[in-house]
Design a protein around this motif. Structure first.
Motif, short mmCIF file in Angstrom:
data_model
loop_
_atom_site.label_atom_id
_atom_site.label_comp_id
_atom_site.label_asym_id
_atom_site.label_seq_id
_atom_site.Cartn_x
_atom_site.Cartn_y
_atom_site.Cartn_z
N PHE A 204 45.07 42.20 45.56
CA PHE A 204 45.47 43.55 45.18
C PHE A 204 46.17 44.22 46.36
O PHE A 204 45.72 44.10 47.50
CB PHE A 204 44.25 44.40 44.80
N ARG B 3 39.63 40.10 43.54
CA ARG B 3 40.57 39.07 43.10
C ARG B 3 41.44 39.66 41.99
O ARG B 3 40.91 40.06 40.96
CB ARG B 3 39.82 37.84 42.54
N ALA B 4 42.75 39.67 42.22
CA ALA B 4 43.65 40.17 41.18
C ALA B 4 43.82 39.06 40.14
O ALA B 4 44.89 38.50 39.96
CB ALA B 4 44.98 40.59 41.79
N GLU B 5 42.72 38.77 39.48
CA GLU B 5 42.58 37.62 38.59
C GLU B 5 43.27 37.92 37.26
O GLU B 5 42.80 38.74 36.49
CB GLU B 5 41.08 37.39 38.39
N PRO B 6 44.40 37.27 36.99
CA PRO B 6 45.14 37.64 35.77
C PRO B 6 44.59 36.96 34.53
O PRO B 6 45.12 37.15 33.43
CB PRO B 6 46.56 37.16 36.08
N ALA C 273 37.62 41.03 38.47
CA ALA C 273 38.56 41.50 39.49
C ALA C 273 37.82 41.96 40.75
O ALA C 273 38.40 42.03 41.83
CB ALA C 273 39.41 42.63 38.93
N ARG D 183 34.90 45.00 36.30
CA ARG D 183 36.32 45.28 36.43
C ARG D 183 37.10 44.03 36.06
O ARG D 183 36.85 42.96 36.62
CB ARG D 183 36.64 45.63 37.90
N ASP D 184 38.02 44.18 35.13
CA ASP D 184 38.87 43.05 34.77
C ASP D 184 40.25 43.55 34.40
O ASP D 184 40.56 44.74 34.55
CB ASP D 184 38.22 42.20 33.67
N LEU D 185 41.05 42.64 33.89
CA LEU D 185 42.43 42.94 33.50
C LEU D 185 42.54 44.23 32.70
O LEU D 185 43.50 44.98 32.81
CB LEU D 185 42.90 41.74 32.65
N HIS D 186 41.55 44.51 31.90
CA HIS D 186 41.64 45.62 30.95
C HIS D 186 40.73 46.79 31.29
O HIS D 186 40.87 47.86 30.70
CB HIS D 186 41.28 45.11 29.55
#
Lengths: 423, 423
Positions: A166, A203-206, A214, A416-419
């Motif tokens: 990030f 982690r900017a985990e996509p 995340a 925390r995640d993509l959404h």
């Protein structure tokens, strides 16, 4: 009047006491009505006038003064009678029914209403297991001469690959959120020899998976003066035993409420080399990594052959490990690193690190990276570092395995995640 | 041969042992030469052949096998003779002279070379005080029924004013770094009643001062079922006593090496109302806050009048406190909040919070803010919250006061500010 916890009622039979807590449930029978009060220690039953209950919706915060009476059918064998009830905090009907034995709401509802859903006794028990695990983690390490460190989460460069970091606007220039305290814990080995940190990693985990977040809590350990990664694995074993031991000793009720299945931690964790693991699962000997089905296979093997929920795989190929990983003596293509599988899922990654500056310079050059950006960290290796290694445990994954959760979001307070960025 | 720590040498007189550590210093006298080895437990003297020392620059990591001999003039009364030395990690001359009793390098040098400078015994002792403080903090709270939580640092909105938050690129949309776990710890009071968190907080602090950092470690506490802020202050008192007690019991050597001055924590912390504090220091009664010289004045007063290094100021004006602060009964312009001054400097801010949803809605409306952005958090207050409050201690400030540091950068492992992102 001073407060009494619900769990202490059986010791107060015949006395007038004051409970404080939440209206967990109201029950009206034909000739009698009950109020169930929830506090941090458990539940208590209050025998009340049915008319009183109308104004006391679930989750209303109350003080209940009453007389403690023995009743074998009440929770804990005691209940409160002749109550005088004061409202301390008002409540509208909650979005999830907390009084039901099981929370039936779907995951999105649980996450949208996390501040409320965590109040359910089966949910709060999950976090109690996490908290007891962290207590046991620290205690095991404190007893072995480790010291806790707190290292920055805002960093000027990324330790691992740059793809998943990030970016932060740091007074007009870019900074990054730390993917791990890797370099910091290594540098601190140069100071304290044995260090640990409990903190967030980013982690900017996509990818939208049940195993990735995340932001998660990493239990990080690093120690100096090791012979190789097996010394690190031995400390990991003791730490896991400490975590399970603390849960057993201090969170037995939470184990029951969360229906957790605690593992036995064997004296020695079964160990298999990566190449033998590939052969065991019948994979191509040139595979650079283990697939999830391979991990499950190896997990079953460890249980059947060694009676162990844990198994470590050592000797991972260098090309799949970070540049700071120490090679395996006599086989530069393999590394002195390991993954620990817990019930067939990767829980911990660890290993021995490079400790000579020249080896870092070479490893970075081999990957086509300049050392300049790393110099502020690499200075530690210029000025004397012992052979060392360490590992990191993902707290949410650990708890998820204990309670058999299908998704790490169920064991994270506010995932925390993509959404999802709220609540 | 298994490793012996330098501190254990006096118990091993006459035995052959192996030390592992860093070459702290080489000393050549006319007929004899000494190698001083540093490990995590202290220093040990090795009697060595002067020619051997040429190849062993300061900070080289070594294993030294030798015979333990009593010598009243050696540190700890024992030294190692007849050594066999193996190099475990090489070193070039360090950028700061770690063998000197005092580190004379300026602050920028210390910070640029933090991984090395922290190795100095007077520096590492500073962090040992910090670590012992955190241990004491947790222990005091664990004993009082608190549970540790880990809450997200990536948030969708900011709790306090928006001016000083860091913005993160979160999968293409903005997120913020949490300025505090304020809302999260409050929400978790709804679950566990008594919670604490030790973790990083972030302030995009554009001022270059000796007291502010862009990232620091906050020791956060929140508890339910309080009568008012004085119940919170009583817990703070016990926590501070626990921190000091743990330092005394477990870090006595670090106290000495860091030249720390530990406070006595009084049974009751002296308390003065904000308006009386203004009168005491001779300030305008309409002042909304205390200036640093006022805080020093009040600190001196507490020491002279009450013999206390600590003093709490309660009743701060509402206009200088966050919107979630509970008003003082009978005086809406004042609040049930406090600052704790330690030796004349603000160390802790705390108080009682609003706990009714309607009060939050009103407080936000009064400030012209919409509730929408806060709804994910405010739902906790819709569904039953007890009267509660809490506080936050800045770890670096606390340690800085203990050791009399002129700058919090001296007590932070790797400080972050307007100019510094590395190491």
């Amino acid at each position: 009047m001073s407060r009494t916890l619900t769990a202490d009622l059986p010791q107060r039979i015949g006395q007038r006491v004051t409970l404080r807590g939440w209206v967990h449930r109201r029950r009206r029978l034909s000739r009698i009505a009950f109020l169930v009060v929830r506090d941090r220690s458990g539940l208590a039953q209050v025998v009340a006038d049915g008319n009183l209950l109308d104004a006391l919706g679930e989750e209303t915060v109350v003080a209940v003064e009453g007389t403690v009476v023995a009743n074998p059918r009440a929770p804990g064998g005691a209940e409160l009678t002749d109550p005088r009830i004061t409202v301390l905090g008002s409540a509208t009907p909650p979005p999830v029914e907390l009084w039901r034995p099981a929370l039936t709401a779907g995951l999105p509802t649980l996450l949208d209403h996390a501040p409320i859903a965590w109040r359910h006794p089966a949910r709060s028990a999950v976090w109690q297991l996490a908290a007891a695990s962290v207590r046991g983690f620290r205690r095991a390490l404190d007893a072995r001469g480790f010291i806790e460190i707190q290292t920055p989460k805002l960093v000027g460069g990324s330790t691992e690959s740059g793809a998943t970091v990030f970016v932060v606007d740091y007074f007009g220039r870019p900074a990054y959120l730390a993917q791990s305290p890797q370099f910091y814990k290594q540098m601190m080995v140069g100071v304290f020899e044995r260090v640990y940190e409990v903190g967030p990693v980013f982690r900017a985990e996509p990818h939208d998976t049940v195993r990735h977040l995340a932001e998660y809590v990493s239990l990080d350990v690093e120690l100096g003066f090791v012979d190789d990664h097996r010394d690190v694995l031995a400390v990991l074993r003791d730490v896991l035993a400490g975590m399970v031991g603390t849960i057993r000793a201090e969170a037995a009720q939470a184990v029951e409420r969360a229906a957790a299945r605690l593992p036995e931690v064997p004296e020695r964790i079964p160990l298999i080399h990566f190449r033998d693991a590939l052969a065991l699962v019948g994979a191509d000997p040139d595979e650079p990594d283990l697939a999830p089905e391979h991990e499950r296979h190896i997990g079953r093997w460890a249980l059947e052959e060694h009676g162990s929920d844990f198994v470590a795989v050592e000797g991972y190929p260098a090309r799949k490990r970070p540049f700071y990983t120490h090679p395996e003596p006599g086989d530069a293509g393999s590394t002195n690193s390991f993954d620990l599988l817990f019930r067939g899922l990767e829980l911990v990654t660890g290993g021995q690190r490079l400790h000579e500056y020249a080896d870092y310079a070479r490893a970075l050059a081999d990957r086509g990276e300049a050392t300049d950006a790393f110099e502020p960290y690499l200075q530690a290796f210029r000025h004397g570092m012992p052979p060392h290694g360490g590992f990191a445990i993902g707290l949410e994954r650990w708890t998820a395995r204990l309670v058999g959760a299908d998704n790490v979001r169920r064991t994270t307070l506010f995932p925390r995640d993509l959404h999802r960025l709220a609540p």
